[in-house]
Scaffold this active site. Structure first.
Site, mmCIF file in Angstrom:
data_model
loop_
_atom_site.group_PDB
_atom_site.id
_atom_site.type_symbol
_atom_site.label_atom_id
_atom_site.label_comp_id
_atom_site.label_asym_id
_atom_site.label_seq_id
_atom_site.Cartn_x
_atom_site.Cartn_y
_atom_site.Cartn_z
ATOM 1 N N HIS A 123 0.701 -1.201 -0.011
ATOM 2 C CA HIS A 123 -0.010 -0.070 0.082
ATOM 3 C C HIS A 123 0.815 1.181 -0.087
ATOM 4 O O HIS A 123 2.004 1.101 0.537
ATOM 5 C CB HIS A 123 -0.873 -0.109 1.181
ATOM 6 N N ASP A 200 3.038 -4.363 7.740
ATOM 7 C CA ASP A 200 1.977 -3.678 7.858
ATOM 8 C C ASP A 200 0.844 -4.702 8.077
ATOM 9 O O ASP A 200 0.561 -5.424 7.097
ATOM 10 C CB ASP A 200 1.479 -2.852 6.416
ATOM 11 N N GLN A 203 -4.570 -5.537 6.912
ATOM 12 C CA GLN A 203 -5.326 -6.388 6.252
ATOM 13 C C GLN A 203 -5.201 -7.917 7.047
ATOM 14 O O GLN A 203 -5.945 -8.905 6.621
ATOM 15 C CB GLN A 203 -5.136 -6.578 4.763
ATOM 16 N N LYS A 226 -10.626 -1.026 10.289
ATOM 17 C CA LYS A 226 -10.401 -2.315 9.793
ATOM 18 C C LYS A 226 -10.999 -3.325 10.568
ATOM 19 O O LYS A 226 -11.206 -4.470 10.201
ATOM 20 C CB LYS A 226 -9.290 -2.659 8.850
ATOM 21 N N CYS A 364 -4.618 2.521 -3.805
ATOM 22 C CA CYS A 364 -3.693 3.075 -3.046
ATOM 23 C C CYS A 364 -2.556 2.073 -3.390
ATOM 24 O O CYS A 364 -1.546 1.649 -2.455
ATOM 25 C CB CYS A 364 -3.777 3.309 -1.530
#
Length: 406
Positions: A123, A200, A203, A226, A364
């Protein structure tokens, strides 16, 4: 382990009962933001109705109650990823968290000739901060490439991690491809070479059990909205020795012990990174979201979403002219696709008229879409509260939309 009544779980989410354009909502944009269960909405409402006050500033009852609830949320979030609460910086989300690492850890340490490795699937939030740091320090960006199915090329990555590399930034799960990276193996590669790893987890945390101790990374970031929590919330986990060695990123109230015009003594970590009044209600809501997911069981969530993904993938395989972007064998319930002769934005707009919410665009992740030679995709991303019936409704809507597009 008792079976979960997923229909009852779905009833916990008020927004999922609404209609869009006169059609029952099919919300397949969960990689963008998750919907919120009533317990999260109630926690935010309860804060503002009963004990709205600033944290760590007042000795009165409301201030104490607010502080206790805020710190309880920190502890709950830490348990969610198997961390200690004094290792968790509360912040506005993954973007802020990665920038914190970039400016507080990387900027003072990198020099010309040093290398930062990022993967092709990142991202922008895990690309742009490193570019800005590279410009200021003279460091270089090196790209870890992918295999055609959207898996990370681990052999190439292993060779890329040479002596010049000081930092590796990697997604746990791709927001476009759904690829689940073997972060434990990747961080082991980095650690044995003395390379700092930044993961990261935006997700990943909402969809599977995450254990930062087992992963073995140096930094792990995730975003609250999220994880069924409010927007403007998130966290950075870091090894304690990093937090203690890093200078503050922002200056202001509550990140200090003492201030004079001759100098300032900063607070201990993680508080020295939390200047100003935080999103107190949001973090209390995020704590409620973490409790909700923990009670549900993230292993159960992962299994449910794998079941939905298998059904969805089977249905999509029957569609002529449909191209899937990202077919790695280990992936989350994120499906990016194109259909011959139809622009992604047109597809998404017409699906919306049928009550189906998907995202279209570059997500993104411009460098990733350039790798596949496409300008945009449609992305359908599922969550545990979605249903098999919604998948059937999506397929019916897609069939209707394709007829409209000729």
């Amino acid at each position: 382990m008792s079976a979960i009544d997923w229909a009852k779980v779905r009833d916990d989410f008020p927004l999922l009962r609404r209609q869009v354009h006169g059609k029952p909502l099919v919300y397949f944009d969960n990689a963008n933001t998750a919907q919120k269960p009533a317990v999260v909405i109630d926690a935010v409402d309860d804060f503002y109705r009963r004990y709205n006050a600033n944290v760590s500033r007042a000795v009165h009852a409301l201030g104490s109650e607010a502080t206790d609830a805020y710190e309880a949320a920190r502890s709950t979030l830490a348990r969610l990823i198997n961390a200690r609460s004094n290792e968790l910086v509360l912040c506005s989300g993954t973007t802020f968290a990665i920038n914190l690492v970039a400016y507080s850890w990387a900027l003072p340490r990198l020099a010309p000739g040093d290398v930062i490795v990022v993967s092709r699937m990142e991202h922008h939030a895990n690309i742009v901060p490193w570019q800005l740091i590279a410009e200021r320090t003279g460091a270089q960006i090196r790209v870890a490439e992918l295999l055609p199915d959207g898996s990370l090329d681990l052999d190439a990555l292993d060779k890329a991690l040479d002596g010049a590399v000081k930092l590796l930034a990697i997604a746990h799960v791709s927001n476009v491809l759904g690829t689940i990276n073997p972060v434990r193996e990747i961080c082991r590669m980095a650690r044995k070479r003395g390379i700092i790893s930044v993961v990261d987890g935006s997700q990943a945390v909402p969809h599977m059990p995450v254990d930062v101790a087992a992963i073995g990374c140096d930094f792990y970031a995730f975003t609250g909205h999220k994880v069924c929590g409010p927007t403007g919330t998130g966290a950075l986990w870091a090894r304690r020795e990093h937090l203690q060695a890093m200078p503050p990123f922002l200056g202001g109230g509550e990140m200090i012990k003492e201030v004079s015009f001759e100098g300032t003594t900063f607070n201990d970590a993680p508080y020295k990174f939390e200047a100003g009044t935080p999103n107190i209600a949001g973090f209390i809501g995020l704590g409620a979201a973490a409790d909700y997911l923990t009670t549900l069981g993230l292993d159960q969530v992962q299994a449910r979403e794998a079941e939905l993904l298998a059904h969805f993938s089977e249905e999509l395989s029957k569609v002529d002219g449909l191209r899937l972007i990202g077919t790695a064998p280990d992936k989350a319930a994120v499906v990016s696709f194109l259909i011959d002769g139809a622009h992604a934005h047109d597809l998404a707009t017409l699906l919306d008229l049928e009550g189906v919410a998907v995202r279209s665009g570059q997500h993104c992740a411009h460098p990733l879409l350039q790798f596949y030679g496409v300008a945009a995709t449609c992305r359908a991303s599922l969550a545990f509260y979605n249903t098999h019936e919604e998948i059937e409704a999506f397929m019916a809507a897609l069939t209707k939309v394709r007829r409209l597009l000729g």
